[in-house]
Enzyme design. Structure first.
Site, short mmCIF file in Angstrom:
data_model
loop_
_atom_site.label_atom_id
_atom_site.label_comp_id
_atom_site.label_asym_id
_atom_site.label_seq_id
_atom_site.Cartn_x
_atom_site.Cartn_y
_atom_site.Cartn_z
N CYS A 2 16.02 -61.06 0.86
CA CYS A 2 16.17 -62.37 0.23
C CYS A 2 15.45 -63.47 1.02
CB CYS A 2 17.63 -62.75 0.14
SG CYS A 2 18.66 -61.54 -0.66
N ARG A 27 8.64 -60.53 1.31
CA ARG A 27 9.84 -59.98 1.93
C ARG A 27 10.51 -58.94 1.02
NH1 ARG A 27 12.17 -63.73 5.85
NH2 ARG A 27 14.23 -63.03 5.27
N TRP A 76 17.21 -60.01 -3.32
CA TRP A 76 17.04 -58.55 -3.23
C TRP A 76 18.46 -58.01 -3.39
CZ3 TRP A 76 18.22 -54.24 -0.15
CH2 TRP A 76 17.30 -53.18 -0.19
N ASN A 102 21.46 -65.79 1.89
CA ASN A 102 20.92 -64.52 2.40
C ASN A 102 22.01 -63.88 3.25
OD1 ASN A 102 18.53 -65.25 1.33
ND2 ASN A 102 17.41 -65.38 3.27
N GLY A 103 22.16 -62.57 3.12
CA GLY A 103 23.18 -61.88 3.92
C GLY A 103 24.26 -61.30 3.03
N GLU A 484 4.56 -41.88 11.05
CA GLU A 484 4.12 -43.18 10.52
C GLU A 484 3.14 -42.98 9.35
OE1 GLU A 484 5.12 -46.03 10.66
OE2 GLU A 484 3.46 -47.33 10.11
N LYS A 488 3.88 -44.47 5.67
CA LYS A 488 2.94 -45.42 5.05
C LYS A 488 2.57 -44.95 3.65
CE LYS A 488 3.00 -47.99 6.86
NZ LYS A 488 3.62 -48.93 7.65
N GLU A 491 5.64 -45.02 1.14
CA GLU A 491 6.20 -46.32 0.76
C GLU A 491 5.30 -47.09 -0.20
OE1 GLU A 491 7.12 -48.98 4.05
OE2 GLU A 491 5.29 -48.48 5.11
N HIS A 507 9.76 -22.55 10.38
CA HIS A 507 11.22 -22.39 10.32
C HIS A 507 11.78 -22.90 9.00
CE1 HIS A 507 11.25 -20.96 14.39
NE2 HIS A 507 10.55 -22.01 14.77
N LYS A 607 10.54 -56.50 3.31
CA LYS A 607 9.85 -56.66 4.59
C LYS A 607 10.85 -56.75 5.73
CE LYS A 607 6.20 -57.44 7.13
NZ LYS A 607 5.38 -56.24 7.37
C1 G6P Z 1 11.43 -52.60 6.78
C2 G6P Z 1 9.93 -52.79 6.71
C3 G6P Z 1 9.24 -51.85 7.68
C4 G6P Z 1 9.77 -52.08 9.08
C5 G6P Z 1 11.30 -51.94 9.13
C6 G6P Z 1 11.85 -52.43 10.46
O1 G6P Z 1 11.79 -51.35 6.28
O2 G6P Z 1 9.47 -52.54 5.40
O3 G6P Z 1 7.85 -52.07 7.67
O4 G6P Z 1 9.19 -51.14 9.96
O5 G6P Z 1 11.90 -52.75 8.12
O6 G6P Z 1 11.59 -53.80 10.54
P1 G6P Z 1 11.42 -54.62 11.86
O7 G6P Z 1 11.14 -56.02 11.39
O8 G6P Z 1 12.72 -54.51 12.60
O9 G6P Z 1 10.28 -54.04 12.63
#
Ligand code: G6P
Length: 612
Positions: A2, A27, A76, A102-103, A484, A488, A491, A507, A607
């Protein structure tokens, strides 16, 4: 997650709020809304499910609401479906108080039942509506809005950043923060609130960060902040030193691609100020050499891609320091009764500095006596402020939900921290230290070299994008890199993919390899090159299509077995993931582009994840 923006000044608030919300879109959100107040039209609330353009059309780009004061929100969904009714702002029953939040209000059910018992009718399924309703309830009882605000704050539990607009207070709105980010912006004859600075940077760079428990009364000619007891507080202001263009696309089709291309510069900015006379120097660290020598253990906690940085860090730091390093998901750490004490250094990694699980892990580790060092991108964020020590990555604002340049700067900074400690502990031979520093200095230029050769990756994406199941395999640092790479890809392209330690395939997972399964084999970790090659042969024998990644020195050898080989320049082992991640980011980008996905704002993702 949010987003909040608020404005009061002499201009029409509607267009300013919509512009601010647009800058918070990255975000992640599923609905949006604004509340604008004018003496003639009163409190006007407009909200809509879906992208911001739906709201924008509803309010004729802001022109259909009248007034020079207002608050806005991108939601969100957590409590209640994403729909028009559950969108923020939420109104009190008498429609005189509007709230954005937010929260999460954790005790909202019992407050809601209490208010329903008092005859109050609720419109939405959200936790936020209880704030608006409870506020109106106490306002009716006390006749004073600030008193009502403090009563509400005593009653609600959980995390919240709130913007509150009341029809009886046409020249000010109220902002409150606890465990969710909120900052105040000081303009010329106008004032702002925002959940992150990108929303208001166009208008002002003078900001201050609200602390937990603070309440701000925001007026056009100034902002007065009070502490949890209602005492006035003098806020320190700071100046944001990046400009609006840093948060815009600058000619690129997507923020993600722009941010991929910005990596050499971001790494340069992060590394160079901390290199003096061919040594890593952290002027910002207070920890003494004796304290470093006294450390028995390092625990890295983080979420998402930041956790993957920690996975690389485990291999690199153990290699450099010969001390135990454990990397844990923050969401697991906080509930596992962790074994940390005053001899443990807990390294917290977070781009946003606001991830709720990471924050909770930090607090827990601190309560157990551990020293907390955080690696954070957003200056002044909650994690930065609650840590004993902070190392900032200088990646600049990262807008695309899928992180790229923040990952790269976190990674290099963690490697530098390892080098810094190793220098003090004497755990790396001087010749090796020298050669690592040399490669560290050369890293941005080598990243540029990788970025100059994207055509082959683009071509590969054009022939691979129809796969619906992909495996990333690798050993040691390549396994961490694969985590990673696969995140990537999944997502942003929505293709199912998994990363496996190559030696573990047999395994179980190898049973999923069949004719045409795509395997991305990572072979940049030279000491285990031959072993990785054997794993490639195993999956090829079961029909897999293989795309492989290695360094220049091993490319020829690998091409004898694999047709599609991507390469990175040779570098010191510890920096292989820093170069290797770039082709994987670009591959994900082009795969998602081919599939027509919403690259910068992938479905269901945010985000900054400020809920558990
Ligand atoms: C979300 C973002 C990721 C990020 C993760 C942790 O899932 O989409 O890209 O790695 O949060 O976020 P931070 O801000 O703690 O690195």
């Amino acid at each position: 997650m949010c987003g909040i923006v608020g404005y009061v000044g002499s201009a029409q608030a509607g267009p300013i709020l919509l512009d601010g919300l647009e800058r918070l879109e990255y975000r992640g959100y599923d609905s949006a809304g604004i509340a604008v107040l004018s003496p003639e039209k009163g409190l006007q609330v407009k909200k809509a499910k879906g992208r911001l353009k739906v709201l924008s059309a509803l309010v004729d780009e802001g022109r259909a609401v009248e007034g020079t004061i207002g608050i806005g929100h991108t939601r969100w969904a957590t409590h209640g479906q994403p729909n028009d009714v559950n969108s923020h702002p939420h109104l009190s029953q008498d429609s005189r108080i509007a709230v954005v939040h937010n929260g999460i209000i954790e005790n909202y059910v019992e407050i809601k039942e209490y208010l329903i018992g008092k005859g109050i009718r609720f419109r939405s399924e959200t936790d936020t509506e209880v704030v608006a309703q409870l506020l109106a309830y106490h306002y009716r009882k006390t006749g004073d809005l600030m008193t009502a605000v403090y009563r509400v704050l005593h009653r609600i539990e959980g995390a919240y950043a709130l913007g509150i607009l009341c029809a009886d207070m046409p020249d000010a709105f109220i902002a409150v923060r606890k465990d969710a980010p909120l900052l105040l912006g000081y303009g010329q004859g106008c004032s702002f609130i925002a959940s992150d600075v990108t929303a208001i940077i166009k208008h002002t760079r003078e900001v201050s960060y609200m602390e937990d428990g603070e309440v701000a009364v925001v007026k056009a000619d100034g902002i007065q902040v009070y502490d949890a007891l209602g005492q006035p507080v003098e806020k320190e202001r700071c100046t944001i030193d990046w400009d609006v263009s840093a948060a815009e696309k600058g000619g690129y089709a997507h923020f993600m691609f722009k941010e991929i291309m910005e990596q050499p510069e971001a790494v340069r900015k992060t590394v160079h100020p901390r290199l003096k006379d061919r040594r890593v120097v952290f002027d910002e660290l207070k920890v003494t050499p004796d304290e470093i020598r006294g450390l028995q253990r390092i625990v890295i906690v983080a979420c998402g891609s930041s956790y993957h940085v920690g996975m690389v860090g485990k291999y690199n730091l153990e290699r450099l320091l010969r001390r135990p390093v454990e990397t844990m998901l923050a969401s697991e750490f906080r509930y596992c009764d962790p074994l940390v004490d005053e001899h443990t250094l807990v390294i917290v990694i977070s781009q946003s500095g606001e991830t709720l699980d990471t924050m909770a892990a930090l607090r827990q580790a601190r309560s157990l006596g551990a020293r907390i060092l955080s690696i954070v991108n957003v200056v002044g964020s909650s994690i930065a402020r609650e840590s004993d020590e902070v190392l900032y990555t200088w990646a600049g604002p990262e807008i695309a939900v899928a992180t790229t340049k923040a990952y790269s700067t976190q990674l290099v900074l963690l490697d530098m921290l390892g080098l810094y400690f190793a220098d003090i502990l004497g755990s790396v031979k001087p010749e090796e230290y020298e050669s690592i520093i040399e490669e560290l200095q050369a890293l941005p230029a080598k990243m540029e070299e990788v970025l100059e050769n994207t055509e082959k990756i683009k071509y590969l994406a054009s022939v691979c994008f129809n796969h619906n199941s992909i495996f990333f395999i690798g050993r040691n640092l390549d396994y961490a890199l694969g985590l990673e790479g696969s995140l990537k890809l999944k997502e942003i392209s929505y293709i199912h993919c998994e990363a496996y330690a190559a030696g573990e395939l047999k395994h179980g997972t190898i049973s999923l390899i069949e004719d045409g399964t795509l395997v991305v084999a990572l072979c940049t970790y030279a000491p285990l090159f031959d072993k990785s090659l054997s794993n490639i042969v195993e999956v090829k024998a079961r029909g897999a299509d293989v795309v492989a990644l290695t360094d220049d020195s091993h490319a020829e050898e690998l091409r004898k077995t694999v047709g599609n080989v991507l390469t990175i320049p040779d570098t010191h082992t510890i920096f292989k993931p820093s170069l290797g991640v770039i082709p994987l980011q670009i591959f994900s980008y082009y795969m998602a582009l081919q599939r027509g996905c919403d690259i910068d704002k992938p479905r269901n993702l945010a985000k900054s994840v400020t809920v558990e």
